[in-house]
Design a protein around this motif. Structure first.
Motif, PDB file in Angstrom:
ATOM      1  N   VAL A  20     -13.828  12.637  14.924  1.00  0.00           N
ATOM      2  CA  VAL A  20     -15.224  12.353  15.252  1.00  0.00           C
ATOM      3  C   VAL A  20     -15.590  12.988  16.594  1.00  0.00           C
ATOM      4  N   GLY A  21     -14.690  12.840  17.586  1.00  0.00           N
ATOM      5  CA  GLY A  21     -14.929  13.420  18.902  1.00  0.00           C
ATOM      6  C   GLY A  21     -15.066  14.933  18.847  1.00  0.00           C
ATOM      7  N   GLN A  22     -14.281  15.573  17.974  1.00  0.00           N
ATOM      8  CA  GLN A  22     -14.359  17.031  17.853  1.00  0.00           C
ATOM      9  C   GLN A  22     -15.684  17.474  17.240  1.00  0.00           C
ATOM     10  N   PHE A  23     -16.193  16.697  16.298  1.00  0.00           N
ATOM     11  CA  PHE A  23     -17.495  17.022  15.722  1.00  0.00           C
ATOM     12  C   PHE A  23     -18.616  16.794  16.737  1.00  0.00           C
ATOM     13  N   LEU A  24     -18.468  15.786  17.585  1.00  0.00           N
ATOM     14  CA  LEU A  24     -19.502  15.512  18.582  1.00  0.00           C
ATOM     15  C   LEU A  24     -19.628  16.658  19.598  1.00  0.00           C
ATOM     16  N   LYS A  25     -18.504  17.230  19.982  1.00  0.00           N
ATOM     17  CA  LYS A  25     -18.527  18.257  21.025  1.00  0.00           C
ATOM     18  C   LYS A  25     -18.310  19.670  20.486  1.00  0.00           C
ATOM     19  N   MET A  26     -18.492  19.852  19.183  1.00  0.00           N
ATOM     20  CA  MET A  26     -18.234  21.162  18.587  1.00  0.00           C
ATOM     21  C   MET A  26     -19.213  22.208  19.121  1.00  0.00           C
ATOM     22  N   ARG A  27     -18.797  23.457  19.069  1.00  0.00           N
ATOM     23  CA  ARG A  27     -19.616  24.571  19.535  1.00  0.00           C
ATOM     24  C   ARG A  27     -20.707  24.884  18.517  1.00  0.00           C
ATOM     25  N   ARG A  28     -21.830  25.402  19.029  1.00  0.00           N
ATOM     26  CA  ARG A  28     -22.926  25.775  18.149  1.00  0.00           C
ATOM     27  C   ARG A  28     -23.775  26.859  18.799  1.00  0.00           C
ATOM     28  N   ALA A  29     -24.453  27.622  17.952  1.00  0.00           N
ATOM     29  CA  ALA A  29     -25.325  28.709  18.421  1.00  0.00           C
ATOM     30  C   ALA A  29     -26.707  28.513  17.829  1.00  0.00           C
ATOM     31  N   VAL A  30     -27.720  28.690  18.645  1.00  0.00           N
ATOM     32  CA  VAL A  30     -29.105  28.568  18.182  1.00  0.00           C
ATOM     33  C   VAL A  30     -29.568  29.934  17.672  1.00  0.00           C
ATOM     34  N   GLY A  31     -29.676  30.072  16.359  1.00  0.00           N
ATOM     35  CA  GLY A  31     -30.125  31.332  15.771  1.00  0.00           C
ATOM     36  C   GLY A  31     -28.984  32.270  15.439  1.00  0.00           C
ATOM     37  N   THR A  32     -29.205  33.143  14.448  1.00  0.00           N
ATOM     38  CA  THR A  32     -28.163  34.065  13.994  1.00  0.00           C
ATOM     39  C   THR A  32     -27.834  35.118  15.050  1.00  0.00           C
ATOM     40  N   ALA A  33     -28.825  35.500  15.871  1.00  0.00           N
ATOM     41  CA  ALA A  33     -28.564  36.522  16.904  1.00  0.00           C
ATOM     42  C   ALA A  33     -27.525  36.020  17.891  1.00  0.00           C
ATOM     43  N   ASN A  34     -27.686  34.786  18.366  1.00  0.00           N
ATOM     44  CA  ASN A  34     -26.707  34.214  19.298  1.00  0.00           C
ATOM     45  C   ASN A  34     -25.347  34.032  18.629  1.00  0.00           C
ATOM     46  N   TYR A  35     -25.354  33.682  17.345  1.00  0.00           N
ATOM     47  CA  TYR A  35     -24.078  33.496  16.639  1.00  0.00           C
ATOM     48  C   TYR A  35     -23.319  34.817  16.573  1.00  0.00           C
ATOM     49  N   ASN A  36     -24.032  35.881  16.253  1.00  0.00           N
ATOM     50  CA  ASN A  36     -23.391  37.200  16.183  1.00  0.00           C
ATOM     51  C   ASN A  36     -22.842  37.640  17.534  1.00  0.00           C
ATOM     52  N   LYS A  37     -23.553  37.283  18.604  1.00  0.00           N
ATOM     53  CA  LYS A  37     -23.135  37.666  19.953  1.00  0.00           C
ATOM     54  C   LYS A  37     -22.044  36.737  20.506  1.00  0.00           C
ATOM     55  N   GLY A  38     -21.788  35.637  19.800  1.00  0.00           N
ATOM     56  CA  GLY A  38     -20.798  34.685  20.296  1.00  0.00           C
ATOM     57  C   GLY A  38     -21.324  33.820  21.424  1.00  0.00           C
ATOM     58  N   VAL A  39     -22.649  33.633  21.474  1.00  0.00           N
ATOM     59  CA  VAL A  39     -23.263  32.792  22.514  1.00  0.00           C
ATOM     60  C   VAL A  39     -23.322  31.370  21.990  1.00  0.00           C
ATOM     61  N   PHE A  40     -22.325  30.565  22.361  1.00  0.00           N
ATOM     62  CA  PHE A  40     -22.236  29.186  21.882  1.00  0.00           C
ATOM     63  C   PHE A  40     -22.356  28.213  23.053  1.00  0.00           C
ATOM     64  N   ASP A  41     -22.917  27.039  22.753  1.00  0.00           N
ATOM     65  CA  ASP A  41     -22.859  25.955  23.730  1.00  0.00           C
ATOM     66  C   ASP A  41     -22.108  24.792  23.104  1.00  0.00           C
ATOM     67  N   VAL A  42     -21.690  23.862  23.923  1.00  0.00           N
ATOM     68  CA  VAL A  42     -20.901  22.721  23.473  1.00  0.00           C
ATOM     69  C   VAL A  42     -21.752  21.466  23.563  1.00  0.00           C
ATOM     70  N   GLY A  43     -21.720  20.654  22.501  1.00  0.00           N
ATOM     71  CA  GLY A  43     -22.494  19.426  22.494  1.00  0.00           C
ATOM     72  C   GLY A  43     -22.022  18.460  23.565  1.00  0.00           C
ATOM     73  N   THR A  44     -22.939  18.027  24.408  1.00  0.00           N
ATOM     74  CA  THR A  44     -22.612  17.053  25.463  1.00  0.00           C
ATOM     75  C   THR A  44     -23.269  15.698  25.214  1.00  0.00           C
ATOM     76  N   ALA A  45     -24.199  15.646  24.273  1.00  0.00           N
ATOM     77  CA  ALA A  45     -24.873  14.396  23.926  1.00  0.00           C
ATOM     78  C   ALA A  45     -25.408  14.513  22.509  1.00  0.00           C
ATOM     79  N   GLY A  46     -25.619  13.380  21.880  1.00  0.00           N
ATOM     80  CA  GLY A  46     -26.185  13.375  20.538  1.00  0.00           C
ATOM     81  C   GLY A  46     -25.160  13.563  19.444  1.00  0.00           C
ATOM     82  N   THR A  47     -25.621  13.440  18.219  1.00  0.00           N
ATOM     83  CA  THR A  47     -24.765  13.598  17.046  1.00  0.00           C
ATOM     84  C   THR A  47     -25.098  14.902  16.343  1.00  0.00           C
ATOM     85  N   PRO A  48     -24.149  15.479  15.612  1.00  0.00           N
ATOM     86  CA  PRO A  48     -24.388  16.765  14.929  1.00  0.00           C
ATOM     87  C   PRO A  48     -25.226  16.580  13.667  1.00  0.00           C
TER      88      PRO A  48
END
Length: 514
Positions: free
Chosen positions: A197-225
């Motif tokens: 559960v903790g790993q899903f809460l703080k998993m990496r994510r990218a806003v939009g396909t352009a950021n995903y392709n570039k590897g621009v990810f942020d880590v969840g610090t609050a909220g649920t996925p």
């Protein structure tokens, strides 16, 4: 574990492939409709598959399905060794029903399968611990149960205090430590599951396909996925302490995720419940929108109440309202159920969309085929418009079948999914009569606008009268088609009969009404 994960992997693949096929088929139908209505050749799509499938093979259900056996073995081994880590998710914005964007995470299929596996295990093991007033994301509770519970309690109490508090972006702001603390303290969850559960809460994510392709990810610090099945269990678990506190205060309430309505029979109790809600805000890092929140109101129809009052409130698309009727010279107070104002607005928006798409979209763009109007004056675009309206209002029930069942008590009814099927508990038919009148006026106004636009192609085009629309007499072709304008009121009568035959679990979920 391996076989279970393989099952969830295949289930996710089947769901996504089915959605893809439906979208492709819908596109084919749209192009065929364009060809018929305009006489022009539609442009073929460059890509039939969603663009995000190319971000990783694990987003493509066809590729994942081929490797389901290997993937399930690998994932199971990593989970057992506590070395499993979700891959980055793609965040996309989708419009909310009330306006504004909602950000949803699209998970790689293996991670979605692990999330579904974890959700089912935790729910099965802990469902009995959840409050009976928590109605979301569980097989033994439905939105209709929440409405029925509030309605019956209000019917037996002529004066009640109503608490309404609106949480702003509730599940985007929750404190991770609070979530994990509640799970550990109150629920049966293993250390390995807690870590997942903790790993899903703080998993990496990218806003939009352009950021995903570039590897621009942020880590969840609050909220649920949002978008993962496990977030559904977290939604109920996070409110567990608040549910318990409201129960201890003796309040009757209904909570559907972060939508909450509380009813109390005295003000002191209502005041304590309000404090509990505001305390939960501080503990969980949720934010109560005090501007949008009505707070505490007296739920009554008294003429001169001692404080601010409301004669009705809305919850999950329904309107629960105080009523008064005279009988033998005495005023009889009661409670009624109707369709909420916001739900009515959404229904009208859907109807307007259907009318525009069939009758105005292509003519307004200057693309129209005169072949759509026959020499006898039959408008084939009106035929398809009536068909879609009927499916929205009646579901898979024909006009003739509905008429037969309403007139013949021995006729066999069949269950149908329609917008009205979400409202079987409504006992005030006036809202549906009003919608029938609105639809009749709207379709005539749309047809008058259509007549002006297509006058250059069909100068003899005429609009149909109210009587022609209500009886279907405007349709004079030999090809069988039901041309009678569908009725919300008749659909409601049919759904009310279904209510006496079927359990509430058969009626469609909340999202079907939007």
């Amino acid at each position: 574990m391996k076989s279970e994960l393989r099952g969830y992997l295949l289930q996710e693949c089947k769901k996504l492939i089915s959605r893809h096929h439906i979208k492709v088929e819908q596109g084919r139908r749209d192009r065929a409709r364009f060809r018929k209505r305009t006489g022009l050749q539609p442009q073929e799509p460059e890509h039939s598959e969603p663009k995000y499938w190319s971000l990783s093979p694990h987003f493509n259900p066809f590729k994942v399905r081929k490797r389901a056996e290997v993937l399930s073995h690998t994932i199971a081994a990593k989970v057992r060794a506590e070395k499993y880590e979700p891959q980055p998710a793609l965040v996309v914005a989708i419009p909310k029903p009330h306006g504004g964007p909602r950000y949803i995470s699209i998970f790689p299929i293996p991670d979605a399968a692990v999330s579904a596996y974890l959700f089912r295990r935790l729910l099965k093991r802990n469902q009995h611990l959840l409050s009976s007033y928590a109605y979301a994301y569980r097989p033994d509770r439905l939105p209709h149960h929440a409405i029925d519970n509030l309605y019956k309690y209000a019917a037996n109490h002529p004066r009640l205090y109503l608490l309404e508090y609106d949480f702003a972006s509730y599940f985007d702001c929750l404190n991770h430590q609070y979530i994990l603390g509640v799970l550990t303290k109150y629920f049966r969850i293993s250390p390995r599951e807690r870590k997942l559960v903790g790993q899903f809460l703080k998993m990496r994510r990218a806003v939009g396909t352009a950021n995903y392709n570039k590897g621009v990810f942020d880590v969840g610090t609050a909220g649920t996925p949002q978008g993962a099945s496990i977030s559904l269990f977290i939604a109920n678990a996070t409110c567990f302490e608040l549910d318990q506190q409201l129960e201890r205060e003796g309040a009757i309430f209904a909570r559907y995720a972060d939508d909450l309505v509380v009813l109390c029979d005295d003000y002191a109790k209502a005041h304590r419940c309000a404090n509990r809600i505001l305390e939960h805000e501080k503990q969980s890092n949720a934010s109560v929108n005090l501007v949008k929140s009505p707070g505490i109101s007296l739920f009554t129809i008294e003429r001169l109440p001692e404080m601010k009052f409301k004669s009705s409130f809305e919850f999950l698309g329904y309107k629960i309202m105080r009523t008064a009727a005279k009988r033998d010279g005495h005023q009889i107070l009661g409670v009624g159920l109707s369709v909420g104002d916001k739900a009515v607005a959404r229904i009208k928006k859907k109807l307007s969309s259907i009318l525009f798409r069939h009758l105005l979209l292509y003519p307004k763009a200057g693309k129209f085929s005169a072949n759509r109007i026959t020499q006898a004056g039959v408008d084939w675009d009106m035929v398809t418009c009536i068909n879609e309206l009927r499916h929205y209002i009646y579901g898979n029930v024909s006009e003739q079948h509905l008429k037969t069942c309403l007139n013949d008590k021995s006729a066999k009814l069949r269950f149908t999914k329609s917008v009205l099927a979400y409202f079987p508990l409504v006992d005030d038919p006036s809202v549906f009569r009003s919608l029938d009148g609105w639809l009749l006026q709207a379709i005539q106004a749309t047809q008058r606008q259509r007549a002006k636009i297509i006058a250059q192609w069909c100068p003899s085009y005429r609009t149909y009268s109210q009587n022609e629309l209500l009886t279907g007499s405007w349709y004079v072709e030999t090809l069988p088609n039901e041309a009678i304008l569908p009725s919300f009121f008749k659909s409601w009568l049919y759904v009310r009969k279904l209510l006496h035959l079927y359990d509430l679990a058969r009626f469609p979920a909340l999202e079907y009404a939007y």
